[in-house]
Design an enzyme around this catalytic site. Sequence first.
Site, PDB file in Angstrom:
ATOM      1  N   GLU A 111       0.827  -1.209   0.000  1.00  0.00           N
ATOM      2  CA  GLU A 111       0.000   0.000   0.000  1.00  0.00           C
ATOM      3  C   GLU A 111       0.862   1.260   0.000  1.00  0.00           C
ATOM      4  O   GLU A 111       0.520   2.260  -0.652  1.00  0.00           O
ATOM      5  CB  GLU A 111      -0.939  -0.025   1.206  1.00  0.00           C
ATOM      6  CG  GLU A 111      -2.003  -1.106   1.089  1.00  0.00           C
ATOM      7  CD  GLU A 111      -2.849  -1.243   2.338  1.00  0.00           C
ATOM      8  OE1 GLU A 111      -4.080  -1.105   2.229  1.00  0.00           O
ATOM      9  OE2 GLU A 111      -2.281  -1.489   3.428  1.00  0.00           O
ATOM     10  N   GLU A 131      -3.975  -9.504   3.842  1.00  0.00           N
ATOM     11  CA  GLU A 131      -4.734  -9.135   5.044  1.00  0.00           C
ATOM     12  C   GLU A 131      -5.922 -10.048   5.319  1.00  0.00           C
ATOM     13  O   GLU A 131      -6.227 -10.359   6.480  1.00  0.00           O
ATOM     14  CB  GLU A 131      -5.208  -7.679   4.942  1.00  0.00           C
ATOM     15  CG  GLU A 131      -4.148  -6.634   5.269  1.00  0.00           C
ATOM     16  CD  GLU A 131      -3.302  -6.249   4.072  1.00  0.00           C
ATOM     17  OE1 GLU A 131      -2.615  -5.220   4.143  1.00  0.00           O
ATOM     18  OE2 GLU A 131      -3.323  -6.982   3.053  1.00  0.00           O
TER      19      GLU A 131
END
Length: 261
Positions: A111, A131
Site C-alpha cells: 500500500e 490481510e
Amino acid sequence: MSESLHFTRHGPILEITLDRPKANAIDAKTSFEMGEVFLNFRDDPELRVAIITGGGEKFFSAGWDLKAAAEGEAPDADFGPGGFAGLTEIFDLDKPVIAAVNGYAFGGGFELALAADFIVCADNASFALPEAKLGIVPDSGGVLRLPKLLPPAIVNEMLMTGRRMDAEEALRWGIVNRVVSQQALMDSARELAQQLVNSAPLAIAALKEIYRATSEMPVEEGYRYIRSGALKHYPSVLHSEDAIEGPQAFAEKRDPVWKGR
C-alpha cells in the site's frame, strides 16, 4: 529522527530508508515518524522529489507490524499524519514520490508503494495483500488503489486469497515503471528522480493536482473543471516565469533554469 528511518538529501532529492528489524514492518510510532518526514518534504521548497526504499535486500516492507498488533495495537490505531506509513493518506502532496522496492512489499508495504507516483523495483521484488488471511482488510489504500490498476478478476484474487505477484508480472500489468537488478535499483530510482527534477516544479505540481481532481470525471467534465478556476497550481503555471523560461530555453538550445514561480 530514529533508528528506524534514515534520510539523506542530495540537492533537491530526498532519500528515505525504512530500516526496521524485522522485515521493515511498521508500527504506529514508526508511521508517525514517516508522516513527519513526508510532511516536511511536502513543505520544504528546496526539495523536489522523494525516494522511499527499504533497508536490506529482502524486504521493502512487510506492512503493519504484527508483533505490535499481538501486543494490542489496533488495526484502526492512529498512525499519524499521512495515514499508515506516512504517505497513504496525504492527498495534497504535489511533489513526486518514487518507491524503490528492494524486495517483498506485503500488506501495508504494498500500500505504501501504491501511494507513490512511481515504482522502480528489483527483480526479486514481489507484491501481495494478505490481510484477508489475517482477519483484517487492506484499508490503507490496497482495496481502493489496486482496483484502479488491475482487472477485477486479478484484484479479487489478490485481495481475497493474498496471492503474490512477482516483479515481471507487475511490470506487465503496469503497476511498476521499471524492473532492474538489485544492484541497479537505487541508481535507477535516482536517474528517474533526476529526470523529474529536470521538469518544471510548477508543471509537476499542476499535473498531480489535475490528475487527482479529474481522474474519476468524464473527459468533458474534466475540461470544464480545469477551466473553472477551482485549481490552485494550474492557473499559476499559465502565468508563471517558468512558462516563459521553458520555450525561451528551447529556442536558445540551452537547459531551462526553473524558478518555481
